[in-house]
Design a protein around this motif. Structure first.
Motif, PDB file in Angstrom:
ATOM      1  N   ALA A   6       0.315  -4.029   7.882  1.00  0.00           N
ATOM      2  CA  ALA A   6      -1.007  -3.554   7.516  1.00  0.00           C
ATOM      3  C   ALA A   6      -1.818  -3.571   8.502  1.00  0.00           C
ATOM      4  N   MET A   7      -1.656  -4.185   9.733  1.00  0.00           N
ATOM      5  CA  MET A   7      -2.414  -4.441  10.721  1.00  0.00           C
ATOM      6  C   MET A   7      -1.921  -3.582  12.023  1.00  0.00           C
ATOM      7  N   THR A   8      -1.952  -2.262  11.843  1.00  0.00           N
ATOM      8  CA  THR A   8      -1.077  -1.372  12.847  1.00  0.00           C
ATOM      9  C   THR A   8      -1.794  -1.374  14.444  1.00  0.00           C
ATOM     10  N   MET A   9      -2.916  -1.941  14.171  1.00  0.00           N
ATOM     11  CA  MET A   9      -3.601  -2.114  15.665  1.00  0.00           C
ATOM     12  C   MET A   9      -2.824  -3.272  16.160  1.00  0.00           C
ATOM     13  N   THR A  23       1.152  -1.683   3.061  1.00  0.00           N
ATOM     14  CA  THR A  23       0.098  -1.600   1.878  1.00  0.00           C
ATOM     15  C   THR A  23      -1.191  -2.785   2.214  1.00  0.00           C
ATOM     16  N   SER A  24      -0.776  -4.181   2.258  1.00  0.00           N
ATOM     17  CA  SER A  24      -1.886  -5.122   2.560  1.00  0.00           C
ATOM     18  C   SER A  24      -1.308  -6.142   3.421  1.00  0.00           C
ATOM     19  N   VAL A  25      -2.235  -6.901   4.102  1.00  0.00           N
ATOM     20  CA  VAL A  25      -1.570  -7.969   4.872  1.00  0.00           C
ATOM     21  C   VAL A  25      -0.662  -8.955   4.287  1.00  0.00           C
ATOM     22  N   PRO A  26      -1.234  -9.497   2.952  1.00  0.00           N
ATOM     23  CA  PRO A  26      -0.291 -10.397   2.319  1.00  0.00           C
ATOM     24  C   PRO A  26       1.124  -9.720   1.748  1.00  0.00           C
ATOM     25  N   PHE A  70      -2.902   4.630  -1.323  1.00  0.00           N
ATOM     26  CA  PHE A  70      -3.041   3.114  -1.450  1.00  0.00           C
ATOM     27  C   PHE A  70      -4.211   2.796  -2.381  1.00  0.00           C
ATOM     28  N   ALA A  72      -4.041  -1.049  -2.998  1.00  0.00           N
ATOM     29  CA  ALA A  72      -4.414  -2.530  -2.951  1.00  0.00           C
ATOM     30  C   ALA A  72      -5.614  -2.719  -1.922  1.00  0.00           C
ATOM     31  N   LYS A  73      -6.150  -3.980  -2.381  1.00  0.00           N
ATOM     32  CA  LYS A  73      -7.413  -4.349  -1.510  1.00  0.00           C
ATOM     33  C   LYS A  73      -7.426  -4.410  -0.288  1.00  0.00           C
TER      34      LYS A  73
END
Lengths: 73, 437
Positions: A6-9, A23-26, A70, A72-73
């Motif tokens: 979730a952190m493509t950068m 979806t999200s980091v966790p 999407f 998710a938060k």
């Protein structure tokens, strides 16, 4: 190789060739807050995208977005 | 015409414990019993005492949970720390008195229930002398330290609330001593109309909160900002303590409440307003969204707000270390640049103690102007102190869950400034400078 994140950068910065937006980091591969069926469909789509991307040639770090909405938060 | 806020300064040159709580000619006298009973009003506090640390003395303070500057509202609507010490009324106008050169720095211990991860409590250390003193602003202030133990079985949110209330009530009481006295100086802060040709500047004050944290880390008028999109504030509000922080966390990683009420970039932008630039306001940006969607929406929203307000330039900073937070900040920088707004990132560096790792997490072509406030990953060797505040004789200190316990009476070596409260320089206030070689 393909990286789901979730952190493509950061994926791009570390020069991963194929990056799939998760979806999200966790929870890169799903959304545990969604109903079980929706979560399963989401996971399936992300992994399906990753498998498809594995068979795709790329010239530089490239981000692929699964066909999902999407939530998710 | 914007209404001004007057900040009246009463410098504290010395402080001592005495018979009454009073300020006279730069000396703050403190009635310890009065202040201790103020803290003990809260039944969540099992034991409390008050100590004091002066600049230069060989004293180490441990279990620090936050730092705050004593301020009190003497005219105009609301109070200092609105929403926490009083009702929610829009603040940032009228007059606020501040005791400068002095802080209230709670040192607290309790049994945590969150034992790992970002949401766990942590504590900071400050040395009043030597190499440790050089890296934090809190070695040059007189620090009034309420030393507290909280009751058994306390929840994390209650622990925060008990520590915060003791801290803020104490600060308020100390500042109250200035109410009818003449200040040493008064500074006015107003966003008056200026020459239209001056460049218009917006400050994007990006901060990190966690959606699942008992407190969230950052509260606005006492409201915890777990998960919000960017919003605009009158910058003067900050000087009246509209932001309070999670007082379970005093580790250097976090910006203290003191940093928020003494927001260095905001001070400077006000002082340049009408001279070099036209200060338009502060956009508060919550970061560390967990999905790319959240990150993109936040970046889009903050940059669009800056564009709507007519910004030519944006300054963006952070309040804590986190990879996901940094990505949000960089995405905001990119979004601003793409909309034609020149954007500067003011930020400290990483890079490990030997400088062999990359100083930042990601690099993007849009980030053409960055100001470094120095690396905080250098080795820090602290000699043994003569006195320790906040720990009992022989007690070991665990600064963060999972950390190796250390003896505060001994020499300490850290490979980062993070364990020192106030050490990572998020807003460029410290004396570190870069040199080309």
């Amino acid at each position: 190789m393909v990286q789901i994140t979730a952190m493509t950068m950061v994926g791009k910065q570390t020069r991963a060739n194929r990056i799939v937006a998760g979806t999200s980091v966790p929870h890169p591969c799903g959304d545990p807050s969604a109903p079980p069926d929706a979560d399963r469909a989401l996971r399936k789509e992300i992994v399906r995208t990753a498998l498809e991307v594995l068979q795709t040639d790329v010239e530089q770090p490239t981000v692929f977005t699964p066909k999902i909405t999407f939530t998710a938060k | 015409m914007d209404t001004k806020l007057e900040l009246a300064t009463y410098p504290v040159k010395n402080a001592r414990f005495g018979q009454k709580t009073a300020y006279k000619d730069g000396i703050l006298e403190i009635d310890k019993d009065e202040l201790v009973s103020l803290i003990k009003e809260d039944k969540r506090v099992a034991s409390a005492d008050i100590d004091m640390a002066l600049p230069g003395e060989k004293t180490r303070i441990v279990f620090i949970r936050d730092v705050v500057e004593p301020r009190v509202k003497v005219s105009g609507p609301g109070c200092v720390f609105p929403g926490v010490l009083g009702p929610v009324e829009s603040v940032g106008t009228g007059r606020t008195n501040r005791l400068s050169g002095i802080t209230v720095m709670p040192s607290a211990q309790y049994k945590p229930t969150i034992l790992s991860g970002n949401n766990a409590a942590n504590a900071g250390t400050v040395d009043m002398w030597g190499p440790g003193a050089a890296v934090t602003p809190f070695s040059s202030t007189i620090n009034i330290v309420p030393v507290m133990k909280l009751i058994d079985g306390i929840s994390e949110l209650d622990a925060h609330t008990a520590i915060m209330m003791a801290e803020l009530k104490l600060a308020n009481r100390l500042a109250e001593t200035t109410r009818n006295l003449k200040p040493e100086n008064i500074e006015s802060f107003a966003l008056f109309k200026v020459d239209d040709s001056l460049p218009k500047v917006i400050y994007v004050l990006s901060f990190m909160t966690l959606a699942y944290n008992p407190h969230s880390f950052v509260a606005y008028y006492g409201y915890c900002l777990h998960d919000v999109m960017p919003f605009l504030i009158r910058p003067q509000e900050l000087f009246d303590g509209v932001i309070t922080t999670d007082t379970r966390q005093g580790h250097g990683r976090k910006s203290t409440t003191w940093h928020w009420m003494n927001q260095a970039v905001v001070y400077r932008l006000f002082r340049e307003h009408g001279k070099r630039l036209n200060f338009l306001g502060v956009i508060m940006q919550r970061t560390r969204f967990e999905s790319e969607l959240g990150k993109h929406v936040s970046a889009s929203c903050a940059s669009e707000m800056a564009k709507m307000l007519g910004a030519d330039g944006v300054i963006i900073t952070r309040t804590t270390g986190s990879g996901a937070n940094f990505e949000d900040v960089i995405m905001t920088l990119q979004a601003c640049e793409k909309k034609g707004i020149k954007t500067v990132l003011l930020n400290p560096e990483w890079g490990s103690a030997d400088g062999s790792e990359p100083p930042l997490l990601v690099y993007v072509p849009e980030a053409t102007a960055m100001v470094s406030t120095g690396s905080h990953e250098a080795e820090l060797k602290l000699p043994a102190p003569s006195r320790v505040i906040g720990a009992e004789e022989g007690q070991m200190v665990i600064a963060e869950p999972g950390d190796k316990p250390f003896s505060p009476w001994s020499e300490i070596t850290w490979n980062s400034y993070y364990p020192v409260t106030g050490a990572p320089d998020w807003f460029g206030t410290m004396s570190l400078a870069a040199e080309e070689y």
